[in-house]
Write a protein that holds these residues in place. Structure first.
Motif, PDB file in Angstrom:
ATOM      1  N   LEU A  90       0.891  -1.080  -0.237  1.00  0.00           N
ATOM      2  CA  LEU A  90       0.171   0.085  -0.016  1.00  0.00           C
ATOM      3  C   LEU A  90       0.834   1.311  -0.164  1.00  0.00           C
ATOM      4  O   LEU A  90       0.528   2.041  -0.740  1.00  0.00           O
ATOM      5  CB  LEU A  90      -0.936  -0.002   1.241  1.00  0.00           C
ATOM      6  CG  LEU A  90      -1.853   1.213   1.370  1.00  0.00           C
ATOM      7  CD1 LEU A  90      -3.012   1.102   0.212  1.00  0.00           C
ATOM      8  CD2 LEU A  90      -2.561   1.124   3.133  1.00  0.00           C
ATOM      9  N   GLY A  91       1.958   1.427   0.746  1.00  0.00           N
ATOM     10  CA  GLY A  91       2.908   2.372   0.910  1.00  0.00           C
ATOM     11  C   GLY A  91       3.638   2.448  -0.495  1.00  0.00           C
ATOM     12  O   GLY A  91       3.696   3.732  -0.879  1.00  0.00           O
ATOM     13  N   THR A  92       3.929   1.417  -1.192  1.00  0.00           N
ATOM     14  CA  THR A  92       4.597   1.574  -2.437  1.00  0.00           C
ATOM     15  C   THR A  92       3.428   2.088  -3.547  1.00  0.00           C
ATOM     16  O   THR A  92       3.929   2.836  -4.391  1.00  0.00           O
ATOM     17  CB  THR A  92       5.085   0.167  -2.931  1.00  0.00           C
ATOM     18  OG1 THR A  92       5.850  -0.260  -2.084  1.00  0.00           O
ATOM     19  CG2 THR A  92       5.563   0.216  -4.089  1.00  0.00           C
ATOM     20  N   GLY A  93       2.240   1.777  -3.438  1.00  0.00           N
ATOM     21  CA  GLY A  93       1.294   2.300  -4.267  1.00  0.00           C
ATOM     22  C   GLY A  93       0.932   3.701  -4.204  1.00  0.00           C
ATOM     23  O   GLY A  93       0.883   4.560  -5.079  1.00  0.00           O
ATOM     24  N   GLY A  97       8.165   4.669   0.572  1.00  0.00           N
ATOM     25  CA  GLY A  97       7.144   4.182   1.093  1.00  0.00           C
ATOM     26  C   GLY A  97       6.720   2.886   1.309  1.00  0.00           C
ATOM     27  O   GLY A  97       5.915   2.623   2.252  1.00  0.00           O
ATOM     28  N   ALA A  98       7.450   2.058   0.612  1.00  0.00           N
ATOM     29  CA  ALA A  98       7.442   0.500   1.097  1.00  0.00           C
ATOM     30  C   ALA A  98       8.053   0.489   2.617  1.00  0.00           C
ATOM     31  O   ALA A  98       7.458  -0.327   3.428  1.00  0.00           O
ATOM     32  CB  ALA A  98       8.222  -0.316   0.267  1.00  0.00           C
ATOM     33  N   ALA A  99       9.098   1.065   3.043  1.00  0.00           N
ATOM     34  CA  ALA A  99       9.597   0.967   4.423  1.00  0.00           C
ATOM     35  C   ALA A  99       8.650   1.756   5.256  1.00  0.00           C
ATOM     36  O   ALA A  99       8.277   0.921   6.155  1.00  0.00           O
ATOM     37  CB  ALA A  99      10.825   1.703   4.306  1.00  0.00           C
ATOM     38  N   GLY A 100       7.972   2.765   4.852  1.00  0.00           N
ATOM     39  CA  GLY A 100       6.981   3.442   5.665  1.00  0.00           C
ATOM     40  C   GLY A 100       5.831   2.463   5.980  1.00  0.00           C
ATOM     41  O   GLY A 100       5.479   2.259   7.088  1.00  0.00           O
ATOM     42  N   ALA A 120       5.747  -0.703   5.519  1.00  0.00           N
ATOM     43  CA  ALA A 120       5.973  -1.796   6.325  1.00  0.00           C
ATOM     44  C   ALA A 120       6.124  -1.527   7.901  1.00  0.00           C
ATOM     45  O   ALA A 120       5.638  -2.426   8.830  1.00  0.00           O
ATOM     46  CB  ALA A 120       7.358  -2.546   5.889  1.00  0.00           C
ATOM     47  N   ILE A 121       6.676  -0.522   8.161  1.00  0.00           N
ATOM     48  CA  ILE A 121       6.714  -0.168   9.593  1.00  0.00           C
ATOM     49  C   ILE A 121       5.453   0.003  10.160  1.00  0.00           C
ATOM     50  O   ILE A 121       5.252  -0.531  11.453  1.00  0.00           O
ATOM     51  CB  ILE A 121       7.619   1.201   9.952  1.00  0.00           C
ATOM     52  CG1 ILE A 121       8.896   0.993   9.482  1.00  0.00           C
ATOM     53  CG2 ILE A 121       7.297   1.859  11.283  1.00  0.00           C
ATOM     54  CD1 ILE A 121      10.005   2.144   9.531  1.00  0.00           C
ATOM     55  N   ALA A 122       4.480   0.787   9.537  1.00  0.00           N
ATOM     56  CA  ALA A 122       3.108   0.676   9.991  1.00  0.00           C
ATOM     57  C   ALA A 122       2.295  -0.456   9.934  1.00  0.00           C
ATOM     58  O   ALA A 122       1.680  -0.724  10.915  1.00  0.00           O
ATOM     59  CB  ALA A 122       2.355   1.709   9.034  1.00  0.00           C
ATOM     60  N   GLY A 123       2.622  -1.522   9.183  1.00  0.00           N
ATOM     61  CA  GLY A 123       2.112  -2.598   9.260  1.00  0.00           C
ATOM     62  C   GLY A 123       2.369  -3.524  10.375  1.00  0.00           C
ATOM     63  O   GLY A 123       1.848  -4.390  10.949  1.00  0.00           O
ATOM     64  N   TYR A 124       3.793  -3.384  10.791  1.00  0.00           N
ATOM     65  CA  TYR A 124       4.228  -3.871  11.895  1.00  0.00           C
ATOM     66  C   TYR A 124       3.625  -3.504  13.299  1.00  0.00           C
ATOM     67  O   TYR A 124       3.074  -4.457  14.125  1.00  0.00           O
ATOM     68  CB  TYR A 124       5.811  -3.612  11.998  1.00  0.00           C
ATOM     69  CG  TYR A 124       6.276  -4.263  13.270  1.00  0.00           C
ATOM     70  CD1 TYR A 124       6.668  -5.469  13.461  1.00  0.00           C
ATOM     71  CD2 TYR A 124       6.562  -3.379  14.490  1.00  0.00           C
ATOM     72  CE1 TYR A 124       7.352  -6.250  14.378  1.00  0.00           C
ATOM     73  CE2 TYR A 124       7.343  -4.103  15.437  1.00  0.00           C
ATOM     74  CZ  TYR A 124       7.716  -5.404  15.402  1.00  0.00           C
ATOM     75  OH  TYR A 124       8.344  -5.901  16.637  1.00  0.00           O
ATOM     76  N   PHE A 125       3.488  -2.311  13.385  1.00  0.00           N
ATOM     77  CA  PHE A 125       2.692  -1.919  14.676  1.00  0.00           C
ATOM     78  C   PHE A 125       1.102  -2.436  14.613  1.00  0.00           C
ATOM     79  O   PHE A 125       0.485  -2.444  15.515  1.00  0.00           O
ATOM     80  CB  PHE A 125       2.714  -0.483  14.757  1.00  0.00           C
ATOM     81  CG  PHE A 125       4.290   0.129  15.427  1.00  0.00           C
ATOM     82  CD1 PHE A 125       4.653  -0.346  16.425  1.00  0.00           C
ATOM     83  CD2 PHE A 125       5.067   0.905  14.201  1.00  0.00           C
ATOM     84  CE1 PHE A 125       6.064  -0.088  16.839  1.00  0.00           C
ATOM     85  CE2 PHE A 125       6.282   1.085  14.630  1.00  0.00           C
ATOM     86  CZ  PHE A 125       6.943   0.656  15.884  1.00  0.00           C
ATOM     87  N   PHE A 126       0.734  -2.062  13.360  1.00  0.00           N
ATOM     88  CA  PHE A 126      -0.767  -2.529  13.086  1.00  0.00           C
ATOM     89  C   PHE A 126      -0.947  -3.803  13.443  1.00  0.00           C
ATOM     90  O   PHE A 126      -1.863  -4.229  13.893  1.00  0.00           O
ATOM     91  CB  PHE A 126      -1.214  -2.138  11.684  1.00  0.00           C
ATOM     92  CG  PHE A 126      -2.920  -2.086  11.396  1.00  0.00           C
ATOM     93  CD1 PHE A 126      -3.688  -1.235  11.995  1.00  0.00           C
ATOM     94  CD2 PHE A 126      -3.200  -3.453  10.803  1.00  0.00           C
ATOM     95  CE1 PHE A 126      -4.899  -1.725  12.065  1.00  0.00           C
ATOM     96  CE2 PHE A 126      -4.624  -3.544  10.538  1.00  0.00           C
ATOM     97  CZ  PHE A 126      -5.503  -2.530  10.939  1.00  0.00           C
ATOM     98  N   GLY A 127      -0.048  -4.757  12.944  1.00  0.00           N
ATOM     99  CA  GLY A 127      -0.259  -6.300  13.272  1.00  0.00           C
ATOM    100  C   GLY A 127      -0.179  -6.629  14.610  1.00  0.00           C
ATOM    101  O   GLY A 127      -0.757  -7.698  14.966  1.00  0.00           O
ATOM    102  N   HIS A 128       0.632  -5.858  15.266  1.00  0.00           N
ATOM    103  CA  HIS A 128       0.830  -6.324  16.643  1.00  0.00           C
ATOM    104  C   HIS A 128      -0.433  -5.911  17.632  1.00  0.00           C
ATOM    105  O   HIS A 128      -0.835  -6.570  18.567  1.00  0.00           O
ATOM    106  CB  HIS A 128       2.165  -5.427  17.406  1.00  0.00           C
ATOM    107  CG  HIS A 128       3.400  -6.325  17.334  1.00  0.00           C
ATOM    108  ND1 HIS A 128       3.374  -7.193  17.864  1.00  0.00           N
ATOM    109  CD2 HIS A 128       4.386  -5.858  16.557  1.00  0.00           C
ATOM    110  CE1 HIS A 128       4.729  -7.931  17.721  1.00  0.00           C
ATOM    111  NE2 HIS A 128       5.193  -7.114  16.791  1.00  0.00           N
ATOM    112  N   GLN A 129      -1.129  -4.865  17.049  1.00  0.00           N
ATOM    113  CA  GLN A 129      -2.340  -4.353  17.802  1.00  0.00           C
ATOM    114  C   GLN A 129      -3.284  -5.177  17.325  1.00  0.00           C
ATOM    115  O   GLN A 129      -4.130  -5.417  18.240  1.00  0.00           O
ATOM    116  CB  GLN A 129      -2.899  -2.798  17.286  1.00  0.00           C
ATOM    117  CG  GLN A 129      -1.778  -1.694  17.952  1.00  0.00           C
ATOM    118  CD  GLN A 129      -1.875  -1.654  19.164  1.00  0.00           C
ATOM    119  OE1 GLN A 129      -3.019  -1.712  19.774  1.00  0.00           O
ATOM    120  NE2 GLN A 129      -1.050  -1.199  19.828  1.00  0.00           N
ATOM    121  N   ILE A 130      -3.324  -5.782  16.108  1.00  0.00           N
ATOM    122  CA  ILE A 130      -4.247  -6.923  16.009  1.00  0.00           C
ATOM    123  C   ILE A 130      -3.995  -8.064  16.924  1.00  0.00           C
ATOM    124  O   ILE A 130      -5.118  -8.732  17.415  1.00  0.00           O
ATOM    125  CB  ILE A 130      -4.320  -7.431  14.296  1.00  0.00           C
ATOM    126  CG1 ILE A 130      -4.960  -5.959  13.691  1.00  0.00           C
ATOM    127  CG2 ILE A 130      -5.098  -8.403  14.087  1.00  0.00           C
ATOM    128  CD1 ILE A 130      -4.819  -6.392  12.053  1.00  0.00           C
TER     129      ILE A 130
END
Length: 80
Positions: free
Chosen positions: A39-42, A58-61, A63-73
């Motif tokens: 999504l960040g790459t797009g 965008g991909a790195a940002g 991925a970082i956001a996905g890491y934190f979002f995944g932990h919250q889930i």
């Protein structure tokens, strides 16, 4: 006939109270990192064109956001 005083064998489907729960192997973190990275790459591609630097940023940002979002889930699902 008299009852046997021998201890009955434990069955595998009956867990004893002192056993620990198995750790969860599946996690939402990996799925979220991949999804948010794409999504960040797009978003970076639409915003900055095909500049490789912005695509990687965008991909790195994402991925970082996905890491934190995944932990919250994972935390939300483990409360049940």
């Amino acid at each position: 006939m008299p009852q046997s005083r021998k201890r009955k064998p434990q069955h595998e489907h009956h867990l004893t109270p002192h056993t620990e729960k198995a750790t969860k192997k599946n996690s939402a973190v990996l799925v979220a990192v991949i999804f948010f990275g794409l999504l960040g790459t797009g978003i970076a591609w639409f915003a900055a064109g095909s500049s490789v630097l912005w695509l990687l940023t965008g991909a790195a940002g994402g991925a970082i956001a996905g890491y934190f979002f995944g932990h919250q889930i994972d935390k939300a699902l483990s409360k049940k």
